[in-house]
Enzyme design. Structure first.
Site, mmCIF file in Angstrom:
data_model
loop_
_atom_site.group_PDB
_atom_site.id
_atom_site.type_symbol
_atom_site.label_atom_id
_atom_site.label_comp_id
_atom_site.label_asym_id
_atom_site.label_seq_id
_atom_site.Cartn_x
_atom_site.Cartn_y
_atom_site.Cartn_z
ATOM 1 N N SER A 204 0.797 -1.235 0.000
ATOM 2 C CA SER A 204 0.000 0.000 0.000
ATOM 3 C C SER A 204 0.823 1.276 0.000
ATOM 4 O O SER A 204 0.350 2.317 -0.425
ATOM 5 C CB SER A 204 -0.944 0.012 1.193
ATOM 6 O OG SER A 204 -0.216 -0.106 2.392
ATOM 7 N N HIS A 232 -5.042 -3.950 -2.464
ATOM 8 C CA HIS A 232 -4.746 -3.020 -3.570
ATOM 9 C C HIS A 232 -4.556 -3.733 -4.904
ATOM 10 O O HIS A 232 -4.189 -3.102 -5.897
ATOM 11 C CB HIS A 232 -3.508 -2.190 -3.240
ATOM 12 C CG HIS A 232 -3.697 -1.340 -2.028
ATOM 13 N ND1 HIS A 232 -4.277 -0.097 -2.063
ATOM 14 C CD2 HIS A 232 -3.427 -1.585 -0.715
ATOM 15 C CE1 HIS A 232 -4.343 0.406 -0.852
ATOM 16 N NE2 HIS A 232 -3.828 -0.484 -0.010
ATOM 17 N N LYS A 263 -11.532 -0.638 -1.827
ATOM 18 C CA LYS A 263 -10.609 0.023 -2.758
ATOM 19 C C LYS A 263 -11.104 -0.190 -4.193
ATOM 20 O O LYS A 263 -11.994 0.527 -4.646
ATOM 21 C CB LYS A 263 -9.200 -0.466 -2.479
ATOM 22 C CG LYS A 263 -8.908 -0.304 -0.974
ATOM 23 C CD LYS A 263 -7.524 -0.518 -0.583
ATOM 24 C CE LYS A 263 -7.302 -0.606 0.908
ATOM 25 N NZ LYS A 263 -7.900 0.379 1.766
HETATM 26 C C1 LIG Z 1 -3.037 -3.647 2.432
HETATM 27 C C2 LIG Z 1 -4.256 -3.264 3.205
HETATM 28 N N1 LIG Z 1 -4.917 -4.221 3.883
HETATM 29 C C3 LIG Z 1 -6.026 -3.932 4.601
HETATM 30 C C4 LIG Z 1 -6.516 -2.650 4.678
HETATM 31 C C5 LIG Z 1 -7.740 -2.369 5.508
HETATM 32 O O1 LIG Z 1 -8.835 -2.242 4.689
HETATM 33 P P1 LIG Z 1 -10.089 -1.310 5.000
HETATM 34 O O2 LIG Z 1 -9.642 0.112 4.789
HETATM 35 O O3 LIG Z 1 -11.046 -1.758 3.994
HETATM 36 O O4 LIG Z 1 -10.501 -1.579 6.400
HETATM 37 C C6 LIG Z 1 -5.864 -1.638 3.979
HETATM 38 C C7 LIG Z 1 -6.426 -0.266 3.986
HETATM 39 O O5 LIG Z 1 -6.272 0.682 4.392
HETATM 40 C C8 LIG Z 1 -4.700 -1.939 3.237
HETATM 41 O O6 LIG Z 1 -4.026 -0.986 2.593
#
Ligand SMILES: Cc1ncc(COP(=O)(O)O)c(C=O)c1O
Length: 415
Positions: A204, A232, A263
């Site tokens: 991310s 992502h 996302k």
């Molecule tokens: C790699 C990754 N996993 C999990 C999440 C968590 O997801 P959410 O924002 O849908 O709770 C994020 C988000 O911010 C992320 O970037």
């Protein structure tokens, strides 16, 4: 307080100070960040995610339109008419909430349809859905791993994964480094009961891709399972947007495919796709599923339609990739350090916190919305500006941002 001398990490643990005292010290820091116009957080949007959005200026309180270069809504599904309509239909049919936790009355037929669709999309036999991506990762790992197990994590995995491993043994390996992973796999092969390697498909803060084919091969050869977080990657990579396993042609070979609905799918929530036995186990042992009210009908309806849109409209992904290639080629020609970014996430790695803060302030003044990222979210010397692209950014948007970055990059001596 001079906020330029501190990072967020400094206020987490202040010896001898209780939580209220720590909060008071942190608020002095936060006020100074605001005073310097470095507070690029919680800017309030009046229109929601899109290539541009109307935002309330933190300092003047006035609304202005900005080019939004920080959304994870890669395919612009949040505002897709079919996605909105499906959400409305579900809202009207089932009401605003599911009424209970999934095991005790809160499961709707659209939840089951969504789980089936996610499993199919991810090439797995079954899936479970959660109301947040963070909760999904965290609760699943808490349910799966205990004291006699070990989680072997890439050092850059998401915070939800690290938090989910708080009940088990944890070792980190150097980012995307297969030799480092193999060493840990060999070392712990006979020491723990469940050995689980966890990686992100697309990282991310770096936008690079895990070498998942090799990771699966290595892990399996040493008796370990693999979980990949497709937050992502979903909708973005793989020929049909199915994510990292599709990208490497290993669909069906990854033991646990996790992901978010927030996302590429444009809504909110998370999922785990895996074999039916593990999914059933999670329904009873992951506390964030068992003890938390089921996903709202509107979100489930929108997501079910969103998955169909990804299949029906591959041109969205194609436009996103045209944008990615155009933006990357131009940034590289200008001389920016993009690390190993290969996807819609662009880290402009600068290293100097003050330069990142000042450039972000100037971009904000130019109506360009980006995010600064500092330690501890990334290593101390790797402060950066994080930019992400969408399918509906036009060449005009991208050129305006590229021109601004060229101008500021030269002024601040980073290109
Ligand atoms: C790699 C990754 N996993 C999990 C999440 C968590 O997801 P959410 O924002 O849908 O709770 C994020 C988000 O911010 C992320 O970037």
């Amino acid at each position: 307080m001079d906020s330029t001398k501190y990072s967020l990490k400094d206020f987490y643990d202040i010896p001898g100070k209780d939580i209220m005292e720590k909060a008071a010290v942190f608020s002095e820091y936060s006020e100074d960040v605001k005073r310097r116009h470095h507070y690029q957080y919680r800017r309030v949007s009046l229109t929601g995610s899109g290539p541009t959005m109307e935002v309330i200026d933190t300092y003047t309180g006035k609304a202005r339109e900005m080019i939004y270069m920080a959304s994870n809504d890669y395919l612009n599904l949040t505002k897709h008419p079919r996605v909105i309509e499906a959400g409305k239909r579900a809202l009207e049919k089932y009401g605003a909430g599911a009424g209970s936790v999934p095991l005790l009355g809160g499961t709707l037929d659209i939840h089951c349809e969504l789980e089936k669709a996610v499993a199919e999309f991810k090439g797995c036999k079954d899936a479970i859905i959660y109301t947040s991506g963070f909760g999904s990762n965290c609760n699943t790992l808490l349910a799966m791993l205990g004291k006699s197990d070990i989680a072997i994590l890439d050092q850059y995995v998401h915070a939800s994964i690290v938090d989910g491993c708080s009940r088990t043994n944890v070792r980190f390996f150097r980012h995307n480094n297969l030799e480092a992973l193999e060493k840990l796999l060999v070392k712990f092969e006979n020491e723990y009961v469940t050995k689980l390697v966890v990686v992100d498909g697309v990282y991310s803060m770096d936008g690079d891709i895990a070498p998942l084919d090799r990771i699966v091969e290595l892990a399996h050869s040493h008796g370990a399972y693999v979980m990949v977080d497709e937050a992502h990657a979903t909708g973005v990579i793989g020929e049909n947007g199915r994510g990292t396993p599709e990208h490497f042609h290993i669909e069906g070979k990854v033991d646990i495919v996790a992901g978010t609905f927030s996302k590429g799918l444009g809504a909110v929530g998370g999922f785990i796709a895996a074999n039916p036995e593990l999914i059933e186990y999670l329904r009873f042992y992951s506390r964030g599923y068992m003890f938390s009210t089921a996903m709202t009908p509107q979100v489930a309806g929108s997501l079910r339609e969103g998955l169909k849109v990804i299949v029906d409209e591959p041109e969205r992904r194609k436009r996103l990739w045209d944008n990615i290639n155009y933006f990357r080629n131009n940034l590289k020609t200008l001389g920016f350090n993009l690390g190993n970014s290969q996807t819609a996430i662009f880290p402009l790695i600068i290293g100097d916190d003050m330069k990142v803060k000042e450039i972000c302030r100037r971009l904000d003044e130019m109506d360009i919305y980006v995010n600064p990222v500092f330690y501890p979210a990334v290593s101390r010397n790797l402060a950066r500006i994080r930019i992400s692209l969408m399918s509906e950014h036009t060449r005009e948007h991208l050129d305006k941002v590229l021109n601004a970055l060229e101008y500021l990059g030269k002024e601040y001596d980073i290109i």
